[in-house]
Design a protein around this motif. Structure first.
Motif, PDB file in Angstrom:
ATOM      1  N   LEU A  41       0.845  -1.200   0.000  1.00 46.28           N
ATOM      2  CA  LEU A  41       0.000   0.000   0.000  1.00 46.28           C
ATOM      3  C   LEU A  41       0.877   1.245   0.000  1.00 46.28           C
ATOM      4  N   TYR A  98      -0.368  -1.732  -4.945  1.00 48.27           N
ATOM      5  CA  TYR A  98      -1.772  -2.052  -5.260  1.00 48.27           C
ATOM      6  C   TYR A  98      -2.302  -1.104  -6.339  1.00 48.27           C
ATOM      7  N   ARG A  99      -1.961   0.178  -6.171  1.00 49.07           N
ATOM      8  CA  ARG A  99      -2.438   1.178  -7.139  1.00 49.07           C
ATOM      9  C   ARG A  99      -1.893   0.836  -8.522  1.00 49.07           C
ATOM     10  N   ASP A 138      -7.675  -0.061  -5.692  1.00 50.80           N
ATOM     11  CA  ASP A 138      -7.811   0.969  -4.664  1.00 50.80           C
ATOM     12  C   ASP A 138      -8.354   0.259  -3.429  1.00 50.80           C
ATOM     13  N   LEU A 139      -7.575   0.188  -2.381  1.00 50.51           N
ATOM     14  CA  LEU A 139      -8.044  -0.600  -1.237  1.00 50.51           C
ATOM     15  C   LEU A 139      -7.776   0.081   0.090  1.00 50.51           C
ATOM     16  N   THR A 140      -8.501  -0.400   1.079  1.00 51.41           N
ATOM     17  CA  THR A 140      -8.293   0.024   2.461  1.00 51.41           C
ATOM     18  C   THR A 140      -7.956  -1.224   3.255  1.00 51.41           C
ATOM     19  N   ILE A 141      -6.892  -1.153   4.049  1.00 56.10           N
ATOM     20  CA  ILE A 141      -6.542  -2.287   4.908  1.00 56.10           C
ATOM     21  C   ILE A 141      -7.282  -2.133   6.224  1.00 56.10           C
ATOM     22  N   LEU A 142      -8.097  -3.118   6.559  1.00 52.17           N
ATOM     23  CA  LEU A 142      -8.846  -3.085   7.818  1.00 52.17           C
ATOM     24  C   LEU A 142      -8.003  -3.747   8.897  1.00 52.17           C
ATOM     25  N   ASN A 189       2.807   2.652  12.081  1.00 52.31           N
ATOM     26  CA  ASN A 189       1.406   2.202  12.204  1.00 52.31           C
ATOM     27  C   ASN A 189       1.075   1.824  13.641  1.00 52.31           C
TER      28      ASN A 189
END
Lengths: 294, 285
Positions: B3, B8-9, B14-18, B211
């Motif tokens: 990311l 990924y892009r 297009d993603l969100t890591i939960l 993070n």
């Protein structure tokens, strides 16, 4: 010719005297230096030891006072089985009347308060100058504060943790199991716990200064830094992870002595200055180490 | 890293890591459609299939089981049989306990299981004789709490014939059928991200520490370094060639068999119905 001979002789004589006396003076100076240094170091170490013991005694006195509260509650609950309302009043009073205690819990074994109630844990805590009361809905049976005294069958201090309400406040919990007689058998009935803020503990240890570079630091039973001049290490690192990062076996050896409560000075390399130092671990629920100044 | 580095892009995702964790299990997020992709252990995924949740393994990331039991030599435990009758910390859930119970059965021993919390403190305080540990995590936590390796007895389940590979990338059948190309790209990007992480460990550790600090989780760089290094060992074991992202059929069958024998699943799914490598092959064809 005679004059030159005279100068030569006095020069030679002076040189002879100086070269003879010089080493003696040097030896005397060196001896003085070594002896004086030893005395200074001994005094420093004695001062560090006294400070460490005084600090540990002061910490023990306060912790001992905190420990008494859940111990007394546990003793009471072994002989009485009060209604929830009475337990709530008891918890509120305990939290209100003891400045050191920021929260207190009475938690029962599964179905310990009736066949319909698997969980029963009451918790009173201070917030905004008032005492609040709540009940835990989560499976508290498997949390350290409940499970460890339950399995060990004796009171225990938890590892430090950050408070839920204030992330910057370091907390610890003292938990005491309590038992009741059932069909002639002694059976675990639950756990009483008291939470305290460790801010005062951090202030007490941080206030210790010995000579120019001496200081004290505290670690938990797992070796996690509770106080340290470098605040970034607190809660993030153990003395053992620092030893690994620095590839320093002496620091690991010191940590092992600290969590085992060994006594006597231990040589180690200072985390901050890199100089060889001597540190005095002191017994107690928290490993205290007082580093004598250079 | 995938990311952070825009991998990924680059693959058009297009993603969100939960964030995961014990309170946010990925199987729940995946089953409820709250996540398109999830990381699951093989045994969990097999049990989900048995319960009718059609998850597919798109790539097997960890090739080896990191699960182990750790005991103190001072407690007299040297061999598996020494655990008989002793208190042993096991993580909750029958599926999670399948491996240790298969191990106990092999040696005809019956320890006293104690449900283990998220910490190893009960073990460190001698509340249990042995604790469950992941090689990449809890084992190192124990070492970083002052115990030396030579003071510990370790039982790696993968050395006793119970090698349950852990983390794999999974998606629901619907996701796969709807967009196999997305699945393919996701796996490709994730693998590229891992390679990037392993070849730039310092940058990876910076990202991890950042993070963790942001999430206000106490973090040690030394511990995270251990985790990264062990993850590499588990993703690319030296004695197994050419298996990156591949789930081996024999591993799948072994895990299925043990779960079936313990009555934890009622039927086994054919391997071809379960593993769909990122080549984009249609499930079951």
């Amino acid at each position: 010719m005679k004059k030159n001979l005279s100068i030569g002789l006095s020069l030679k004589l002076s040189l002879l005297i100086l070269t003879s006396i010089g080493p003696i003076f040097a030896a005397v100076f060196a001896y003085n230096y070594v002896v004086s240094r030893r005395i200074v170091v001994r005094n420093l170490e004695k001062s560090a030891r006294n400070l460490a013991l005084a600090t540990v005694n002061r910490i023990d006195t306060i912790l001992g006072g905190v420990e008494k509260v859940p111990q007394n509650m546990a003793a009471l609950l072994e002989n009485l089985d009060p209604h929830d309302r009475t337990l709530e009043k008891m918890l509120r009073a305990v939290v209100r009347e003891n400045w050191e205690i920021s929260g207190a819990t009475i938690a029962f074994e599964p179905y310990g308060r009736g066949p319909q109630r698997k969980k029963c844990a009451l918790y009173a805590y201070k917030q905004g100058g008032r005492v609040h009361l709540t009940r835990f809905s989560y499976d508290y049976f498997y949390r350290d504060w409940y499970q460890i005294p339950r399995e060990l069958g004796r009171p225990i201090w938890s590892e430090p943790y950050y408070g839920a309400a204030d992330f910057n406040t370091l907390m610890a919990t003292y938990s005491v199991p309590f038992y009741r007689r059932e069909h002639g058998m002694r059976k675990l009935a639950g756990v009483v716990a008291a939470d305290i803020s460790l801010a005062w503990l951090q202030q007490t240890a941080s206030a210790i200064k010995i000579a120019k570079t001496g200081y004290a630091f505290l670690v938990s039973k797992n070796g996690t830094f509770v106080t340290q001049p470098d605040h970034n290490l607190i809660m993030n690192e153990t003395i053992f992870s620092m030893a690994a990062a620095r590839n320093d076996p002496s620091l690991r050896a010191l940590g092992r002595k600290m969590i085992r409560g060994a006594s006597g000075y231990v040589p180690f390399t200072s985390i901050h200055t890199g100089n060889t130092s001597r540190c005095l671990p002191t017994a107690g629920p928290w490993g205290c180490c007082t580093r004598a100044g250079n | 890293m995938a990311l952070r580095r825009g991998i990924y892009r680059k693959h058009g995702i297009d993603l969100t890591i939960l964030p995961g964790g014990p309170e946010r299990p990925s199987q729940t997020f995946l089953a409820e459609g709250r996540a398109d992709f999830g990381i699951l252990g093989l045994s969990i995924a097999i049990s989900m299939r048995d319960r009718g949740i059609r998850v597919f393994n798109l790539a097997q990331m960890l090739q080896r089981s990191p699960l182990m039991l750790v005991a103190k030599k001072s407690s007299g435990i040297r061999t598996p049989r020494d655990l008989d009758g002793k208190k042993v910390g096991l993580w909750g859930g029958l599926i999670n306990q399948a491996q240790p119970w298969a191990f106990f059965r092999k040696f005809h021993i019956t320890p006293r299981p104690i449900r283990q919390s998220y910490t190893v403190n009960l073990f460190l305080r001698d509340g249990v004789a042995a604790a469950s540990a992941m090689w990449y995590n809890e084992y190192h936590t124990i070492l970083m709490s002052g115990l030396d390796p030579d003071e510990l007895t370790t039982f790696f389940f993968n050395r006793y014939g119970f090698d349950f590979p852990e983390d794999g990338i999974y998606a629901l059948e619907d996701t796969f059928n709807r967009d196999p190309e997305l699945c393919r790209s996701f796996v490709k990007a994730s693998l590229e991200g891992w390679h990037c992480a392993f070849s730039h460990p310092d940058e990876t550790l910076d990202v991890i520490m950042e993070n963790l600090h942001r999430a206000r989780i106490p973090a040690s760089r030394v511990h995270q370094r251990w985790m990264l290094d062990r993850t590499w060992d588990l993703m690319a074991p030296k004695d197994v060639d050419g298996t990156e992202g591949m789930l081996r059929e024999k591993d799948y069958l072994q895990v299925s068999r043990i779960l079936f024998e313990r009555g934890l699943i009622r039927k086994t799914t054919a391997f071809g119905e379960f593993f769909h490598p990122w080549t984009g092959r249609t499930p079951g064809k």
